[in-house]
Design a protein around this motif. Sequence first.
Motif, PDB file in Angstrom:
ATOM      1  N   THR A 570     -62.438 -12.217 -11.231  1.00 37.88           N
ATOM      2  CA  THR A 570     -63.332 -13.150 -10.448  1.00 37.88           C
ATOM      3  C   THR A 570     -62.885 -13.587  -9.055  1.00 37.88           C
ATOM      4  O   THR A 570     -61.454 -13.165  -8.808  1.00 37.88           O
ATOM      5  N   ASP A 571     -63.505 -14.099  -8.321  1.00 34.84           N
ATOM      6  CA  ASP A 571     -63.193 -14.499  -6.990  1.00 34.84           C
ATOM      7  C   ASP A 571     -61.745 -15.500  -7.095  1.00 34.84           C
ATOM      8  O   ASP A 571     -60.953 -15.322  -6.487  1.00 34.84           O
ATOM      9  N   GLN A 586     -62.610 -13.134   2.254  1.00 32.92           N
ATOM     10  CA  GLN A 586     -63.957 -12.924   2.481  1.00 32.92           C
ATOM     11  C   GLN A 586     -64.038 -11.405   3.040  1.00 32.92           C
ATOM     12  O   GLN A 586     -65.371 -11.006   2.621  1.00 32.92           O
ATOM     13  N   GLY A 589     -62.673  -8.963  -0.416  1.00 32.44           N
ATOM     14  CA  GLY A 589     -62.498  -9.251  -1.996  1.00 32.44           C
ATOM     15  C   GLY A 589     -63.456  -8.558  -2.679  1.00 32.44           C
ATOM     16  O   GLY A 589     -63.094  -7.999  -3.843  1.00 32.44           O
ATOM     17  N   THR A 590     -64.787  -8.649  -2.370  1.00 30.85           N
ATOM     18  CA  THR A 590     -65.733  -7.827  -3.057  1.00 30.85           C
ATOM     19  C   THR A 590     -65.442  -6.329  -3.488  1.00 30.85           C
ATOM     20  O   THR A 590     -65.517  -5.762  -4.586  1.00 30.85           O
ATOM     21  N   THR A 591     -64.867  -5.689  -2.572  1.00 33.07           N
ATOM     22  CA  THR A 591     -64.616  -4.253  -2.432  1.00 33.07           C
ATOM     23  C   THR A 591     -63.481  -3.915  -3.486  1.00 33.07           C
ATOM     24  O   THR A 591     -63.737  -3.022  -4.295  1.00 33.07           O
ATOM     25  N   LEU A 593     -62.422  -6.131  -5.894  1.00 30.35           N
ATOM     26  CA  LEU A 593     -62.865  -6.619  -7.265  1.00 30.35           C
ATOM     27  C   LEU A 593     -63.712  -5.407  -7.705  1.00 30.35           C
ATOM     28  O   LEU A 593     -63.604  -5.196  -9.010  1.00 30.35           O
ATOM     29  N   THR A 594     -64.632  -4.892  -7.211  1.00 29.83           N
ATOM     30  CA  THR A 594     -65.396  -3.825  -7.766  1.00 29.83           C
ATOM     31  C   THR A 594     -64.659  -2.431  -8.085  1.00 29.83           C
ATOM     32  O   THR A 594     -64.804  -2.095  -9.046  1.00 29.83           O
ATOM     33  N   LYS A 597     -62.870  -3.459 -11.670  1.00 29.44           N
ATOM     34  CA  LYS A 597     -64.093  -3.524 -12.580  1.00 29.44           C
ATOM     35  C   LYS A 597     -64.475  -2.067 -12.785  1.00 29.44           C
ATOM     36  O   LYS A 597     -64.509  -1.591 -14.071  1.00 29.44           O
ATOM     37  N   THR A 631     -66.511 -21.344  -9.735  1.00 24.46           N
ATOM     38  CA  THR A 631     -67.307 -21.300  -8.769  1.00 24.46           C
ATOM     39  C   THR A 631     -67.232 -22.059  -7.531  1.00 24.46           C
ATOM     40  O   THR A 631     -67.256 -21.727  -6.465  1.00 24.46           O
ATOM     41  N   ARG A 652     -70.890 -15.741  -0.197  1.00 26.65           N
ATOM     42  CA  ARG A 652     -70.943 -15.921  -1.494  1.00 26.65           C
ATOM     43  C   ARG A 652     -72.342 -15.538  -2.171  1.00 26.65           C
ATOM     44  O   ARG A 652     -72.611 -15.324  -3.385  1.00 26.65           O
ATOM     45  N   THR A 653     -73.451 -15.076  -1.159  1.00 26.18           N
ATOM     46  CA  THR A 653     -74.648 -14.712  -1.481  1.00 26.18           C
ATOM     47  C   THR A 653     -75.342 -15.838  -2.482  1.00 26.18           C
ATOM     48  O   THR A 653     -75.938 -15.425  -3.486  1.00 26.18           O
TER      49      THR A 653
END
Length: 730
Positions: A570-571, A586, A589-591, A593-594, A597, A631, A652-653
């Motif tokens: 998670t974030d 920012q 993180g998404t890259t 975390l993906t 996973k 969150t 965070r969309t």
Amino acid sequence: MPPDFIDSILKKIYGYDSFRPLQREIITAVIEGQDVIAILPTGAGKSLCFQIPALARDGLTLVISPLIALMKDQVDALTSNGVPATFLNSTLDFNDLGHRTAGLESGHYKLLYASPERIMTTRFIDCLKRWNVRTVAVDEAHCVSEWGHDFRPEYRQLATLRQALSGAAFIALTATATPRVKEDLERQLQLKSPRVFIASFNRPNLNYAVIPKERPQNQVLEFISQRREDAGIIYLQSRKGVEEMTLSLGTNGIKAGAYHAGLSVEARSATQDAFLRDEIPVICATVAFGMGIDKPNVRYVIHADLPKNIEGYYQETGRAGRDELPSDCVLLYSKADLMRNLRFLDEVTDRQASNIARQQMNKMVDFAESHRCRRIDLMSYFGEAWSEENCGGCDVCLAPKETWDATLEAQKYLSCLFRIKQRSGFNLGANHAIDVICGANTERIRKWEHNTLSTYGIGKETPKSEWKEIANQLIKLNFAEVENEQFHTVGITPKGVEFLKSKEQITLQHRPQGHSTAKIARAGAITCDEGLFAKLRALRKDIADRRNLPPYVIFGDRTLRHISRSYPQTDHEFLAIPGVGIQKFQDLGTTFLTAVKDWLSQHPKLEFPDETQTQVSAPRPKTKNEGIPETALISIELYRGGNTVEKIAEIRTLKATTINGHIAMGIQAGKLKVTPRDFYSEAEEAQLATATAQHGHDKLAPIFEALGGKISYEKIRFYISFNFPTIDSE
């Protein structure tokens, strides 16, 4: 300034929860405007000591850096963390220079990196006076002193800067400084009653080893072959040695670059850049390479030749393990290196300089030949005591030498020295005596008829390498001596003669069989999923290449190992990883975390034992966050980092109304230092007070309707958060 202000900068910008030793004290002194001398070992975080004060107050911090080639990487690392920093040097074109100068004129930047040559011009100093310079950080400050191991005359001119910027605080930073150097740089920089901070010179994650030098190219190749994925530096004394070692490694399939003063500036720069960007794992270099190198994941430093002094040796070994992960420092030692260095000194016309160099070299030899813990000798040189009996991180402590009855061998060697002098009328070199003992058929032996001596061949059953070790120990014990004349010959001493007459017993030491330069577990180790770590390294390299940055600017190995150990999902878990600040979260993180996973979708999650030194920064205690969803904690942290509601929603969309709700929760919990005026006016506050008095604060709709829809739901929610807290504050 709030007591925890600098802690919040450390976490938000750099992603760490605690300071290293002395960092907090130095930062506080600089913020208070005091002059400071900070003597911290390489890897102890000297940069934060001026970077955080730059972010904590108004004005510009000027950083004086000796190497132009490193400024871009240093500034890139700062800007990747969201810090407004720049550099000015000769690599910039006219337009870029003008753009950066305009930014300095407007006060946009917090840190400016420049070389002493550029700074010490009248025009530049006039500019500095306009740019509100609050702090001047002199990096590699030992260059100021002629007693330092890397004196640079241009640093002497910095006293002029002190006079021109009389209102600015000066901080002098260095990794090595004897008391004499410290006093000299204080005087040369005209520091005003400076606070002096001296950290421990101990680097617990470094393993020190001194290995008898036999076939250096083979020894280096054997060492590196076990570490093909690791970055390392090999230091040699001569340009020829650098070229030969580079060729040897390349021939054996190891990519290595050469770096020495005989190469063009472009060639040196290209090699250094390739090393920093993980395009070549190994660099073979003279001592011309390394000052200010920020690459944190250098896993080993090998000295294939004897360094000329302990300060230089310490500085160079300090380039390993700057990220606090286990790293090795190996010295290949041979008495022949000492002889070569002494021959060079014989040609020095300045006798005082030559004598100082001899003294420094003798201390280096004492270190190499010592049978004591390496840390005891290193730290005592810098005036620091080491009280532990076993440091657990050097060859002496990890593989203690065994004692043995060397009476017969000592008699053979000393008798040989005696017979050589008796036959020839003078002493000869150390290797010659060993050749005689081993029965070698050399031109010199035949010339002097030493093949007819009674000691010729009496030790041929013992390898030459062992005889060299025996000879070194007998010299150390004063049974033999090296004559400090032109040819540095070896002869027997009166003590040695007495030993031969008395036939007393003598005990020497030797290392147990099987000693090698194999990896040894060290402090700071972070066990993790090595497969995931390799995947993340590849991902980091890909991102760095696309952005034209060194990989460590993206994330250091330490951060990747923590990710590969804790598998953040998670974030919030990702933000808890050491080295992950708000900007990095920012941006990346998404890259990452993906990637984690994806890895777990194909591989099992491994379990690792608890290790105090490897624990990821603990999330906030649940009792202090009770009632706040995870969150919301992420949004609160981003808002603390200076992001607007719209920016957080984009990152965070999520909808802006959702983010406003998160911020309201943070206000209720006392987690945000904000005021009502940040969200609604005094007039609106009066209306809200009346409406909540009439309709209560449990539901928003009645309040909204009572106000005729003139005040938004978000403002109503903020008003309730300020005035009706329902969550215990921290």
